[in-house]
Design a protein around this motif. Structure first.
Motif, short mmCIF file in Angstrom:
data_model
loop_
_atom_site.label_atom_id
_atom_site.label_comp_id
_atom_site.label_asym_id
_atom_site.label_seq_id
_atom_site.Cartn_x
_atom_site.Cartn_y
_atom_site.Cartn_z
N LEU A 230 9.47 -2.76 -140.14
CA LEU A 230 9.36 -4.20 -140.36
C LEU A 230 10.69 -4.76 -140.85
CD1 LEU A 230 5.86 -4.76 -142.03
CD2 LEU A 230 6.67 -5.73 -139.88
N THR A 231 11.34 -4.02 -141.74
CA THR A 231 12.62 -4.45 -142.30
C THR A 231 13.67 -4.55 -141.20
OG1 THR A 231 12.10 -3.30 -144.36
CG2 THR A 231 14.39 -3.88 -144.00
N GLU A 232 13.74 -3.50 -140.37
CA GLU A 232 14.72 -3.50 -139.28
C GLU A 232 14.39 -4.53 -138.21
OE1 GLU A 232 16.44 -0.39 -135.89
OE2 GLU A 232 15.27 0.37 -137.57
N GLY A 233 13.12 -4.59 -137.80
CA GLY A 233 12.72 -5.52 -136.75
C GLY A 233 12.94 -6.97 -137.14
N ALA A 234 12.60 -7.31 -138.38
CA ALA A 234 12.78 -8.68 -138.85
C ALA A 234 14.26 -9.06 -138.86
CB ALA A 234 12.20 -8.85 -140.26
N GLY A 235 15.10 -8.11 -139.28
CA GLY A 235 16.53 -8.39 -139.28
C GLY A 235 17.07 -8.60 -137.87
N ALA A 354 4.92 -5.78 -133.57
CA ALA A 354 4.02 -6.87 -133.98
C ALA A 354 4.58 -7.69 -135.14
CB ALA A 354 2.66 -6.30 -134.38
N GLY A 355 5.39 -7.06 -136.01
CA GLY A 355 5.86 -7.75 -137.21
C GLY A 355 6.69 -9.00 -136.95
#
Length: 395
Positions: A230-235, A354-355
Motif C-alpha cells: 500500500l505504501t509503495e503503490g500509493a507513492g 486495490a489500494g
C-alpha cells in the motif's frame, strides 16, 4: 575443493540469472504501462473505460498468484519462469495484434493472459531469489527487487523514447515480447536445481501441519507486506498528483517529486542488504515502516516543495525494503517456500492493485493530498507486527 568451487560458481550464476529475470519482468511490465495513453487513443477509450480494461490484467494476476506456489512445486522455478515467459510473450503479441485490429474485447482477453504470465513469473522469481539468498547466506533479495525497479525504469524510458520517435505500440510490444520469450527460455538454465516433491494441499510437500493459507505466521507476514505494498503503490500512483493538488506545484515539479520517491526506493534496495545483515530483518523492517510513516507525514503536511521532496525521498526509503524482506521471511523454510511466497504475494498484490484506486475514491471527498494519510494505519500495523518476520531457527 573442486566441489565447493563448483557449488559457489553455480550459486553465483543463479544470482546473476535471477537478477536478469527480475529486471526483465520489470521491463516487460513497464513497456506496457508506459504506453497506456497510446492504447487509450488507439481504442478510443475514456479514462474510466481504460481503467476497466486494465482490471483484466489485475484479475489475471490475482488468479495466477494463489496457484503459482503449486505450479513451482510441480515443475520448479526455472520451468515456471519459462512457462510464464511464453504466456506473457504470447499475450504481448496478442495485445499488439488486437490493437492493430482496434478490438477492445480481444485486447481485454490478451491482457487477462498477460496478467497470468506476469503473476506466475513474479512468484517464481521470488522463490528462486529466496533460495539463492539462503545458499549465499547473506541478504540479496532487495537487490533483486532493485533490478525489477531498474528494469521498470528502463522500460518506461524505452516507451517514452519510442513514443517520441513515433514508433507504434504494436511494433514495440512485438519486439519486447520476443525478447522476453528468449530470455525466459534461456536464462533460467542457470537457476539452482529443483527436486520435484510430492505435492498436496496448497502446494506444500507432504508433511503434518497447517497449509500455507492456515499458517498464522505466513498470514501475519502477508499483513506486513500488505502495509508495504500500500505504501509503495500509493507513492507510485499519487505523489505527483498530490503535489499538484495539495501544494499547487506544477506538473513537472510533481513528476520530479515522484522521481525522488522512485530513486530513493531503488537506491535503498541496492544498498539495504548490508543493513539487514548487520542489524537484522526485524529491526530494519521496523525502521523502514517508521521512515515511511515519517516521510508520508512530512510530505502531506509540508508547506513547501523542498520539505515535500524530503518527505517523498524518506517515504521511498521506507517503502523500499519491506516487500523483499517479506518475501525472504515467507521463504525461511525452503520446504514450504513455494506455497508461502505465493500466499504472501497474493495478499500483497491485492493491496497493491486495490489500494491506490480506493485512495482515489477517498480523494474525491477529501482531496488526494489528505487522503494519503489513510495509508498511515496499515503502515503502523506493519510496524507493530514486524516481529513476525524474525528468521526461523535453522534446522
Amino acid at each position: 575443493m573442486t566441489t565447493s568451487t563448483r557449488s559457489t560458481t553455480s550459486v553465483n550464476a543463479a544470482a546473476v540469472a535471477t537478477f536478469l529475470i527480475f529486471g526483465m519482468n520489470g521491463l516487460v511490465f513497464a513497456s506496457w504501462a508506459a504506453r497506456i495513453p497510446a492504447v487509450t487513443e488507439a481504442l478510443s477509450l475514456t479514462s474510466g473505460q481504460m481503467g476497466t480494461l486494465l482490471l483484466c490484467t489485475a484479475v489475471g494476476s490475482l488468479l495466477a498468484l494463489p496457484s503459482a506456489g503449486w505450479v513451482v512445486g510441480r515443475i520448479g522455478t526455472a520451468n515456471t519462469v519459462r512457462l510464464a515467459g511464453i504466456v506473457a510473450g504470447a499475450a504481448g503479441a496478442a495485445i499488439a495484434f488486437s490493437l492493430m485490429a482496434a478490438s477492445v474485447p480481444a485486447t481485454a482477453i490478451a491482457l487477462f493472459f498477460f496478467g497470468i504470465g506476469i503473476g506466475l513469473w513474479d512468484v517464481a522469481q521470488n522463490i528462486e531469489g529466496a533460495d539463492v539468498e539462503h545458499r549465499l547466506k547473506r541478504t540479496i533479495m532487495p537487490q533483486f527487487h532493485a533490478a525489477f525497479s531498474g528494469g521498470a525504469f528502463l522500460g518506461a524510458l524505452i516507451g517514452a523514447g519510442l513514443s517520441q520517435l513515433g514508433v507504434g505500440l504494436p511494433e514495440h510490444l512485438l519486439v519486447i515480447a520476443a525478447i522476453a520469450v528468449v530470455l525466459a527460455l534461456t536464462v533460467p538454465k542457470y537457476f539452482l536445481p529443483h527436486q520435484v516433491e510430492e505435492i498436496h494441499d496448497g502446494g506444500v510437500a507432504a508433511e503434518k501441519g497447517p497449509t500455507a493459507w492456515r499458517d498464522g505466521r505466513t498470514l501475519l507476514i502477508g499483513v506486513v507486506v500488505l502495509g508495504a505494498t500500500l505504501t509503495e503503490g500509493a507513492g507510485n500512483d499519487w505523489i505527483a498528483k498530490a503535489a499538484v493538488d495539495g501544494l499547487g506545484a506544477s506538473e513537472s515539479t510533481g513528476a520530479l517529486l515522484f522521481a525522488l520517491f522512485v530513486l530513493a526506493m531503488t537506491v535503498m534496495r541496492f544498498l539495504g542488504g548490508k543493513a539487514i545483515d548487520k542489524f537484522g530483518r526485524v529491526n530494519v523492517l521496523r525502521a523502514s515502516m517508521a521512515a515511511a510513516a515519517m516521510g508520508l507525514a512530512l510530505f502531506v503536511f509540508a508547506g513547501n516543495v523542498v520539505l515535500a521532496g524530503i518527505g517523498a525521498a524518506l517515504w521511498g526509503v521506507g517503502a523500499a525494503l519491506a516487500f523483499p524482506m517479506g518475501m525472504s521471511a515467507a521463504a525461511d523454510d525452503p520446504k514450504h517456500a513455494a506455497a508461502r511466497v505465493s500466499v504472501v504475494s497474493t495478499i500483497g498484490y491485492v493491496a497493491f492493485l486495490a489500494g491506490p484506486p480506493l485512495l482515489g475514491y477517498l480523494g474525491d471527498h477529501t482531496g488526494i493530498h489528505m487522503a494519503l494519510l489513510a495509508i498511515g494505519a496499515p503502515i503502523l500495523l506493519a510496524l507493530l507486527l514486524a516481529g513476525v518476520a524474525k528468521p526461523l531457527p535453522t534446522k
